[in-house]
Scaffold this active site. Structure first.
Site, mmCIF file in Angstrom:
data_model
loop_
_atom_site.group_PDB
_atom_site.id
_atom_site.type_symbol
_atom_site.label_atom_id
_atom_site.label_comp_id
_atom_site.label_asym_id
_atom_site.label_seq_id
_atom_site.Cartn_x
_atom_site.Cartn_y
_atom_site.Cartn_z
ATOM 1 N N LYS A 160 74.557 11.114 -22.108
ATOM 2 C CA LYS A 160 74.159 10.329 -23.637
ATOM 3 C C LYS A 160 73.567 10.009 -24.622
ATOM 4 O O LYS A 160 73.181 10.282 -25.539
ATOM 5 C CB LYS A 160 75.771 9.290 -24.448
ATOM 6 C CG LYS A 160 76.550 9.644 -25.640
ATOM 7 C CD LYS A 160 77.121 7.991 -25.635
ATOM 8 C CE LYS A 160 76.876 7.128 -25.214
ATOM 9 N NZ LYS A 160 77.636 5.564 -25.799
ATOM 10 N N ASP A 178 80.117 10.989 -27.662
ATOM 11 C CA ASP A 178 80.714 9.267 -27.244
ATOM 12 C C ASP A 178 82.104 9.041 -27.566
ATOM 13 O O ASP A 178 82.293 9.815 -27.548
ATOM 14 C CB ASP A 178 79.543 8.013 -28.801
ATOM 15 C CG ASP A 178 79.699 8.401 -30.046
ATOM 16 O OD1 ASP A 178 80.521 9.909 -30.369
ATOM 17 O OD2 ASP A 178 79.502 7.887 -30.843
#
Length: 301
Positions: A160, A178
């Site tokens: 991420k 996320d």
């Protein structure tokens, strides 16, 4: 005699359903919707959602203040389990004192901990950002690498974080999964998974690679402003006609409008230095800090 038992069972099912968390309900609704929708239909609807979100959020952008790849990398690591606003209020002092990887790698850990304390988990985060700074100094000549396989080797950096840096500092497409992206991708029926890596792979098959970075921004923007975790503002959502999860949140338009956040609700955003085309108000600096001490020119958009 069987009817009361059946009624009791029905009541028990309703009670169990009522106890489900919003996240569990979000995972169920799209699954039902997909049964009556072909793969092609889902892909077409998904791409239309992306196009319509682009019209709603033409100014979608990273909500962390940064001027270079190093600042974006550190800020993204600090953003774990806190808000971008809290990070933006914290990093000016950090980067003023340690502007380069070399500076941060040579810092006194206790001093770094004190500077980043407002972001939470400050001891673990200090270890991560000092560790990645040392790795940048020792292995990459003080520069943030522009490859996924290099970034994920740095302390505290997962896929991420790597995709945030690649997409917004180097223009390399990536999907940032996320908590908001996970929630909305399930509500939209793009995936039924709770695993970030699986979600990334499934969504990547739906959209062209060139769309990945901006798709991430738009979905995250929508999740923060309208499609909230606990009480989505369904009645104020511009893409309800495309959403299988419509009705999970507040459907009354007046009540839904009161749930809107940031610029959609008339409030400041998360960045102290937002891009020029941001329609909302800049966020305030940390309490007790003069605005002039934290305002910085934006860069690397």
């Amino acid at each position: 005699m069987r009817k009361p038992a059946a009624k009791k069972a029905t009541t028990a099912k309703k009670a169990a359903a009522a106890k489900r968390s919003p996240a569990a309900k979000a995972a169920v609704v799209p699954a039902k919707a997909r049964k009556a929708e072909s793969r092609l239909g889902m892909v077409r609807r998904a791409r239309r959602i992306n196009r319509e979100l682009a019209e709603v959020y033409p100014y979608a952008h990273p909500e962390l203040d940064f001027r270079n790849p190093f600042e974006l990398l550190v800020a993204t690591v600090l953003s774990a389990q806190t808000t971008d606003l809290r990070v933006n209020q914290t990093t000016p002092a950090l980067f003023a004192r340690y502007p380069t990887p070399e500076d941060l790698a040579a810092a006194v850990p206790e001093e770094v901990e004190e500077l980043i304390r407002p972001t939470g988990f400050f001891r673990a985060k200090t270890k991560s950002i000092m560790g990645l700074a040392a790795a940048l100094r020792d292995d990459f000549g003080g520069e943030v690498p522009g490859r996924l396989e290099d970034l994920v080797k740095l302390p505290g950096v997962g896929r991420k974080t790597a995709f945030v840096v690649l997409g917004n500092a180097y223009g390399v497409p990536g999907i940032t999964v996320d908590t908001h992206f996970m929630r909305l991708s399930r509500r939209f029926g793009w995936t039924g998974s709770d695993d970030p890596v699986k979600i990334e792979a499934e969504v990547a098959e739906i959209f062209p690679k060139s769309d990945w970075t901006m798709l991430s921004h738009r979905v995250i923007f929508h999740g923060r402003r309208i499609c909230h975790a606990r009480k989505p503002a369904c009645g104020a959502c511009p893409i309800t006609h495309l959403c299988p999860a419509y009705g999970e949140g507040e459907t009354d338009p007046e009540k839904a409008r009161k749930l809107l956040k940031y610029e959609k609700g008339g409030y400041p955003g998360q960045r102290l230095n937002p891009p020029a085309d941001y329609p909302g108000r800049p966020a305030p600096p940390a309490p007790g800090v003069a605005p002039g001490a934290v305002q910085r020119p934006s860069g690397d958009q």
